[in-house]
Motif scaffolding. Structure first.
Motif, PDB file in Angstrom:
ATOM      1  N   GLY A   1       0.817  -1.212   0.000  1.00  0.00           N
ATOM      2  CA  GLY A   1       0.000   0.000   0.000  1.00  0.00           C
ATOM      3  C   GLY A   1       0.847   1.257   0.000  1.00  0.00           C
ATOM      4  N   ALA A   2       1.913   1.262   0.785  1.00  0.00           N
ATOM      5  CA  ALA A   2       2.808   2.419   0.842  1.00  0.00           C
ATOM      6  C   ALA A   2       3.469   2.664  -0.517  1.00  0.00           C
ATOM      7  CB  ALA A   2       3.869   2.217   1.914  1.00  0.00           C
ATOM      8  N   LEU A   3       3.854   1.600  -1.206  1.00  0.00           N
ATOM      9  CA  LEU A   3       4.430   1.758  -2.543  1.00  0.00           C
ATOM     10  C   LEU A   3       3.419   2.370  -3.499  1.00  0.00           C
ATOM     11  CD1 LEU A   3       6.394  -1.577  -2.957  1.00  0.00           C
ATOM     12  CD2 LEU A   3       7.337   0.707  -2.628  1.00  0.00           C
ATOM     13  N   SER A   4       2.178   1.944  -3.403  1.00  0.00           N
ATOM     14  CA  SER A   4       1.126   2.489  -4.261  1.00  0.00           C
ATOM     15  C   SER A   4       0.876   3.956  -3.959  1.00  0.00           C
ATOM     16  CB  SER A   4      -0.173   1.697  -4.084  1.00  0.00           C
ATOM     17  OG  SER A   4       0.031   0.359  -4.455  1.00  0.00           O
ATOM     18  N   VAL A   5       0.862   4.296  -2.687  1.00  0.00           N
ATOM     19  CA  VAL A   5       0.654   5.692  -2.292  1.00  0.00           C
ATOM     20  C   VAL A   5       1.786   6.568  -2.822  1.00  0.00           C
ATOM     21  CG1 VAL A   5       0.608   7.257  -0.305  1.00  0.00           C
ATOM     22  CG2 VAL A   5      -0.785   5.202  -0.295  1.00  0.00           C
ATOM     23  N   ALA A   6       3.009   6.078  -2.732  1.00  0.00           N
ATOM     24  CA  ALA A   6       4.156   6.855  -3.214  1.00  0.00           C
ATOM     25  C   ALA A   6       4.030   7.141  -4.707  1.00  0.00           C
ATOM     26  CB  ALA A   6       5.460   6.115  -2.927  1.00  0.00           C
ATOM     27  N   GLY A   7       3.593   6.156  -5.466  1.00  0.00           N
ATOM     28  CA  GLY A   7       3.403   6.370  -6.901  1.00  0.00           C
ATOM     29  C   GLY A   7       2.330   7.402  -7.190  1.00  0.00           C
ATOM     30  N   SER A   8       1.260   7.358  -6.421  1.00  0.00           N
ATOM     31  CA  SER A   8       0.178   8.330  -6.603  1.00  0.00           C
ATOM     32  C   SER A   8       0.594   9.725  -6.156  1.00  0.00           C
ATOM     33  CB  SER A   8      -1.059   7.883  -5.821  1.00  0.00           C
ATOM     34  OG  SER A   8      -1.526   6.645  -6.316  1.00  0.00           O
ATOM     35  N   LEU A   9       1.343   9.808  -5.077  1.00  0.00           N
ATOM     36  CA  LEU A   9       1.802  11.118  -4.598  1.00  0.00           C
ATOM     37  C   LEU A   9       2.699  11.817  -5.619  1.00  0.00           C
ATOM     38  CD1 LEU A   9       2.559  10.546  -0.805  1.00  0.00           C
ATOM     39  CD2 LEU A   9       0.725  11.922  -1.822  1.00  0.00           C
TER      40      LEU A   9
END
Length: 140
Positions: free
Chosen positions: A122-130
């Motif tokens: 989830g954190a990896l996905s959030v980083a990509g979206s950010l």
């Protein structure tokens, strides 16, 4: 997370800089748009073949090489004085990103206990979206 943020920012940054890049390199805005399209197509086409090619190499070594490629290709892009040199730099970054996503997940989750691995993904996905909502505007 930082690598995911950086790769996604690098991928989409030209969207915020279409006109300045166009003026600086004396090419059309649509030609600069191809820097984004070509990048995306390269990632899509190269991901599986590159992952297959390096399947026997330890993932951490691959990841280290990919991050080095990101730094070098980003420097090349920043110093590019012609459209074609910028295109080459973008394609090199795209090749690194194509393999990055295949390698990053297993490396990242392998660093943590099974009960927190879902949060890691989830954190990896959030980083990509950010990267889209913070990285591109900041870079622009």
């Amino acid at each position: 997370m930082l690598a995911a943020f950086t790769f996604n920012t690098a991928e989409n940054l030209p969207v915020g800089l279409l006109e300045p890049i166009s003026e600086s390199l004396r090419v059309s805005v649509s030609a600069v748009g191809l820097l984004v399209t070509g990048y995306g197509v390269t990632v899509a086409v190269a991901s599986l073949p590159l992952a297959h090619l390096v399947r026997a190499v330890p993932r951490r070594h691959v990841l280290t090489g990919l991050l080095a490629a990101l730094v070098l290709s980003s420097l090349l892009a920043a110093l590019a004085t012609s459209y074609w040199l910028l295109l080459v730099a973008r394609l090199l970054t795209a090749l690194a990103q194509a393999l990055f996503w295949a390698v990053m997940g297993p490396v990242a989750v392998g660093l943590f206990a099974p009960e927190v691995r879902g949060r890691v993904v989830g954190a990896l996905s959030v980083a990509g979206s950010l990267a889209l909502v913070l990285g591109v505007p900041a870079g622009t």
